[in-house]
Design a protein around this motif. Structure first.
Motif, PDB file in Angstrom:
ATOM      1  N   LYS A 194      -4.070  15.898  26.570  1.00  0.00           N
ATOM      2  CA  LYS A 194      -4.058  14.433  26.394  1.00  0.00           C
ATOM      3  C   LYS A 194      -5.097  13.951  25.394  1.00  0.00           C
ATOM      4  O   LYS A 194      -4.958  12.868  24.822  1.00  0.00           O
ATOM      5  CB  LYS A 194      -4.295  13.739  27.745  1.00  0.00           C
ATOM      6  N   LYS A 195      -6.149  14.717  25.196  1.00  0.00           N
ATOM      7  CA  LYS A 195      -7.203  14.290  24.259  1.00  0.00           C
ATOM      8  C   LYS A 195      -7.473  15.395  23.226  1.00  0.00           C
ATOM      9  O   LYS A 195      -8.553  15.998  23.217  1.00  0.00           O
ATOM     10  CB  LYS A 195      -8.509  13.986  25.038  1.00  0.00           C
ATOM     11  N   ALA A 212      -2.850   9.147  21.211  1.00  0.00           N
ATOM     12  CA  ALA A 212      -3.572   9.896  22.251  1.00  0.00           C
ATOM     13  C   ALA A 212      -4.448   8.949  23.081  1.00  0.00           C
ATOM     14  O   ALA A 212      -4.646   9.173  24.274  1.00  0.00           O
ATOM     15  CB  ALA A 212      -4.427  10.992  21.613  1.00  0.00           C
ATOM     16  N   LYS A 213      -4.920   7.898  22.443  1.00  0.00           N
ATOM     17  CA  LYS A 213      -5.763   6.932  23.179  1.00  0.00           C
ATOM     18  C   LYS A 213      -4.930   6.088  24.128  1.00  0.00           C
ATOM     19  O   LYS A 213      -5.457   5.445  25.038  1.00  0.00           O
ATOM     20  CB  LYS A 213      -6.480   6.006  22.190  1.00  0.00           C
ATOM     21  N   ARG A 214      -3.616   6.041  23.923  1.00  0.00           N
ATOM     22  CA  ARG A 214      -2.749   5.177  24.745  1.00  0.00           C
ATOM     23  C   ARG A 214      -1.957   5.952  25.795  1.00  0.00           C
ATOM     24  O   ARG A 214      -1.205   5.350  26.546  1.00  0.00           O
ATOM     25  CB  ARG A 214      -1.734   4.467  23.865  1.00  0.00           C
ATOM     26  N   GLU A 263      -3.779  10.387  16.681  1.00  0.00           N
ATOM     27  CA  GLU A 263      -5.053  10.037  17.342  1.00  0.00           C
ATOM     28  C   GLU A 263      -4.917   8.711  18.094  1.00  0.00           C
ATOM     29  O   GLU A 263      -5.380   8.577  19.223  1.00  0.00           O
ATOM     30  CB  GLU A 263      -6.177   9.905  16.299  1.00  0.00           C
ATOM     31  N   ALA A 264      -4.267   7.730  17.463  1.00  0.00           N
ATOM     32  CA  ALA A 264      -4.089   6.419  18.104  1.00  0.00           C
ATOM     33  C   ALA A 264      -3.220   6.546  19.346  1.00  0.00           C
ATOM     34  O   ALA A 264      -3.510   5.952  20.392  1.00  0.00           O
ATOM     35  CB  ALA A 264      -3.478   5.432  17.117  1.00  0.00           C
TER      36      ALA A 264
END
Ligand code: FES
Ligand code: FES
Length: 155
Positions: free
Chosen positions: A120-121, A152-154, A149-150
């Protein structure tokens, strides 16, 4: 030519088909199931445009024979949308301008989805390493990495 019965799940649908032993998964998806998100470019495993996720693993559907996916669960880009909402990867690709001609996009997104499903990260390096086997001739990859990357933050 003798045909074989194959059953698998694609997105939310269970599918049973009679297929020729040498029919590729890409042919089956595009020509028999009208799932044209997976693109045919090189047709020989080099570009990644045809990538779909088979039992959690991103695979080049031009290299997979349909009889080999008997019993498998397959996700294509058509299956990412949930309740009329785009997947975070799809949203991020649009927001970051990671799509130009779009020919690589579904394969790129499916490769990235398999990465985010197992990690997930991911680090930037892991993202770059993962998508580097998918060829994009337009974007220079920078926006694609930013989009993953964006997303992955969501997720
Ligand atoms: S079309 Fe399958 S890898 Fe290029
Ligand atoms: S956006 Fe054109 S090949 Fe990637």
């Amino acid at each position: 030519m003798k045909t074989m019965k194959v059953t698998f799940q694609v997105n939310s649908d269970k599918v049973t088909l009679q297929v020729k032993p040498y029919e590729t998964l890409l042919e089956t998806l595009r020509e028999r199931l009208a799932l044209t998100g997976a693109k045919e470019a090189c047709g020989m495993g080099s570009c990644g445009a045809c990538t779909v996720v088979v039992d959690g693993i991103p695979m080049r559907s031009c290299l997979v024979l349909t009889p080999e996916v008997n019993g498998a669960v397959i996700t294509t880009v058509e299956g990412l949308k949930q309740d009329d909402r785009l997947h975070p990867l799809q949203e991020a690709f649009m927001e970051k301008g990671a799509v130009q001609c779009g020919f690589c996009t579904s394969g790129m997104i499916m490769t990235a989805k398999a990465l985010l499903d197992r990690n997930k990260k991911p680090t930037k390096k892991e993202i770059i390493t993962t998508i580097s086997s998918n060829i994009c001739r337009c974007t220079g990859y920078k926006k694609i990495v930013e989009a993953v990357e964006a997303a992955a933050k969501r997720t």
